[in-house]
Design a protein around this motif. Structure first.
Motif, mmCIF file in Angstrom:
data_model
loop_
_atom_site.group_PDB
_atom_site.id
_atom_site.type_symbol
_atom_site.label_atom_id
_atom_site.label_comp_id
_atom_site.label_asym_id
_atom_site.label_seq_id
_atom_site.Cartn_x
_atom_site.Cartn_y
_atom_site.Cartn_z
ATOM 1 N N MET A 69 -20.685 38.882 2.738
ATOM 2 C CA MET A 69 -19.832 39.337 3.829
ATOM 3 C C MET A 69 -18.426 38.768 3.699
ATOM 4 O O MET A 69 -17.436 39.426 3.998
ATOM 5 N N ALA A 70 -18.339 37.515 3.233
ATOM 6 C CA ALA A 70 -17.045 36.837 3.119
ATOM 7 C C ALA A 70 -16.165 37.438 2.027
ATOM 8 O O ALA A 70 -14.983 37.124 1.947
ATOM 9 N N LYS A 71 -16.748 38.301 1.182
ATOM 10 C CA LYS A 71 -15.962 38.911 0.107
ATOM 11 C C LYS A 71 -15.267 40.196 0.557
ATOM 12 O O LYS A 71 -14.562 40.812 -0.230
ATOM 13 N N GLY A 72 -15.473 40.580 1.828
ATOM 14 C CA GLY A 72 -14.794 41.769 2.334
ATOM 15 C C GLY A 72 -13.297 41.532 2.361
ATOM 16 O O GLY A 72 -12.794 40.799 3.195
ATOM 17 N N PHE A 78 -14.514 44.532 5.429
ATOM 18 C CA PHE A 78 -14.792 43.327 6.210
ATOM 19 C C PHE A 78 -15.531 43.682 7.503
ATOM 20 O O PHE A 78 -16.553 43.079 7.847
ATOM 21 N N ILE A 79 -15.028 44.677 8.228
ATOM 22 C CA ILE A 79 -15.646 45.070 9.494
ATOM 23 C C ILE A 79 -17.059 45.590 9.265
ATOM 24 O O ILE A 79 -18.013 45.190 9.943
ATOM 25 N N LEU A 80 -17.225 46.496 8.282
ATOM 26 C CA LEU A 80 -18.540 47.100 8.053
ATOM 27 C C LEU A 80 -19.566 46.068 7.600
ATOM 28 O O LEU A 80 -20.715 46.090 8.037
ATOM 29 N N ILE A 348 -3.911 31.842 -1.412
ATOM 30 C CA ILE A 348 -4.896 32.582 -2.211
ATOM 31 C C ILE A 348 -5.921 33.133 -1.227
ATOM 32 O O ILE A 348 -6.972 32.534 -0.992
ATOM 33 N N PRO A 349 -5.636 34.270 -0.573
ATOM 34 C CA PRO A 349 -6.536 34.752 0.487
ATOM 35 C C PRO A 349 -7.877 35.220 -0.063
ATOM 36 O O PRO A 349 -7.949 35.831 -1.134
ATOM 37 N N HIS A 350 -8.925 34.914 0.694
ATOM 38 C CA HIS A 350 -10.270 35.343 0.332
ATOM 39 C C HIS A 350 -10.721 36.515 1.214
ATOM 40 O O HIS A 350 -11.301 37.473 0.723
ATOM 41 N N THR A 351 -10.470 36.413 2.544
ATOM 42 C CA THR A 351 -11.026 37.406 3.453
ATOM 43 C C THR A 351 -10.383 37.279 4.833
ATOM 44 O O THR A 351 -9.541 36.409 5.066
ATOM 45 N N PRO A 372 -4.512 37.400 -4.216
ATOM 46 C CA PRO A 372 -5.892 37.536 -3.744
ATOM 47 C C PRO A 372 -6.868 36.787 -4.652
ATOM 48 O O PRO A 372 -6.682 36.759 -5.879
ATOM 49 N N ARG A 373 -7.885 36.194 -4.071
ATOM 50 C CA ARG A 373 -8.812 35.369 -4.840
ATOM 51 C C ARG A 373 -9.409 36.118 -6.025
ATOM 52 O O ARG A 373 -9.527 35.555 -7.126
#
Length: 433
Positions: A69-72, A78-80, A348-351, A372-373
């Protein structure tokens, strides 16, 4: 008066609420902080009464479904992924509502993180005020897209309002099922509205407080007066923490290093690879570095050059002023801590909201363009690091830090709460019995 504060998440999610609780405690309120059992000793080290919920956030973050889920990394995925969720996590959230309800008994006011929206309904049922306390922008506005869509296109005010509408409703749906299960057991399922509690809170006249800096996101002019941007809620240094001698020796041995850390982002499967990318990039850029492990505690790391130091964790308010620049995941608290220290920032954003903070820092000229990560490599990280040493970027970060230092988010938040509660009490005292 007794105030119960309810939040749930990583340490980064918790720290602003510890700071808020301490501010209210100093103002004479009886404060109880309610959150996960992971941080019991940490919170009590500050002398703040704590109710530890029977949920282990760190263990939950290690769950394979939660990791997925955290990889959205875009709004819809992310929402779905969160709406489809994980059965065990959903059951945990259902179970924790009963604990929160019991812990809130006897409180005169409830303060809650937007992820704990059922607390708004609990306050309504108890007949007491509620205060929404959010570390990120939430309420509908046309000035800019919602935090989840901020890194996307700019299509005008109507589009911006639509993204806020989507985000608020989706955010409520994440916890609505657990709220329904809680109230159904009490024969009051009709208490759970379709309208997000954040919107009901804003319309109620009760305070909604935003714990971020107006230097990052200005308060929209069309907000009602009960929606207030206070400035960030910064936690004082942990009174039980002292810097280890080897860390002090490293800092004194050369020029200030570049901080690299991803906080409570659990990256157990790939952290060894990530650490190699970081070390290689620092070597290519000819910079000393400090890698903060956070929740990533690998069994072993490859031998490191003398120019790189590895640290479990340290208070950001102590550490960041000693850094040349900061590279991190882009959590709201870490972003504010780096900028408060006047340090150029690379995110370095992940989600989730992390891409938004990364883009905003770059837009303000206080750091490098976010990476992005999933696109992070030693080469592109090495290429970005010199930007953090550009004189113009360093000057902008220092200027931003000075402006943010003039804000006092805790003082403003406590003043807003104090004024509202005293006004409410005075009004009740003059009502006919």
């Amino acid at each position: 008066m007794k105030i119960a504060i309810v939040t749930l998440g990583t340490r980064g999610d918790l720290q602003p609420f510890i700071a808020l609780g301490l501010g209210l405690q100093r103002a004479g309120y009886d404060v109880l902080l309610i959150s996960s059992k992971n941080e019991t000793e940490f919170v009590r080290g500050y002398g703040l009464p704590y109710h530890a919920l029977n949920v282990d956030v760190q263990q939950a973050m290690e769950n394979q479904a939660v990791q997925q889920m955290a990889k959205g990394d875009n709004p819809l995925s992310f929402i779905l992924s969160h709406l489809s969720g994980n059965d065990s996590m959903k059951q945990t959230m259902i179970d924790v509502q009963d604990e929160i309800w019991e812990a809130c008994q006897g409180a005169d006011t409830l303060i809650y993180h937007p992820g704990m929206s059922n607390v708004y309904l609990m306050a309504q049922e108890l007949g007491i005020p509620s205060i929404l306390a959010s570390p990120f922008p939430l309420s509908t506005k046309g000035d800019y897209p919602s935090i989840l869509f901020y890194d996307g296109p700019r299509l005008g005010k109507l589009y911006n309002r639509l993204t806020h509408f989507i985000f608020e409703n989706a955010f409520w749906q994440l916890s609505r099922s657990s709220a329904k299960a809680f109230w159904k057991k009490r024969g009051k399922a009709n208490l759970v509205p379709m309208t997000p509690p954040s919107r009901l809170q804003a319309a109620s006249g009760m305070p909604t407080l935003y714990g971020y800096s107006e230097q990052l996101f200005a308060r929209p002019h069309d907000w009602p007066g009960n929606l207030v941007v206070t400035g960030s809620w910064s936690l004082p240094d942990d009174p039980t923490w002292t810097p280890p001698a080897d860390l002090v020796n490293f800092l004194q041995a050369g020029e200030p290093p570049v901080y690299v850390g991803f906080g409570s982002i659990k990256d157990a499967g790939t952290f060894s690879e990530t650490s190699k990318i970081i070390v290689s990039a620092l070597t290519k850029a000819k910079r000393r570095g400090l890698i903060a492990l956070g929740w990533n505690l690998p069994d072993a790391l490859d031998p490191l050059p003398d120019s790189v130091f590895v640290l479990g964790s340290a208070p950001h308010s102590w550490l960041f002023p000693r850094m040349a620049a900061v590279v991190h995941h882009g959590g709201a608290g870490t972003t504010h801590a780096g900028l408060n220290a006047g340090r150029p920032t690379l995110i370095i954003p992940h989600t989730a909201d992390q891409p938004a903070w990364g883009r905003r820092v770059y837009e303000l000229g206080a750091g490098a363009a976010p990476i992005p990560r999933k696109k992070l490599t030693a080469d592109n990280l090495a290429a970005a690091l010199p930007v953090l040493f550009n004189p113009d970027v360093r000057a902008k970060a220092a200027e931003l830090g000075s402006l943010m230092a003039e804000e006092n988010g805790i003082r403003e938040a406590v003043a807003q709460i104090d004024t509202y509660l005293k006004t409410t009490l005075a009004r009740k005292a003059h009502l006919p019995s």
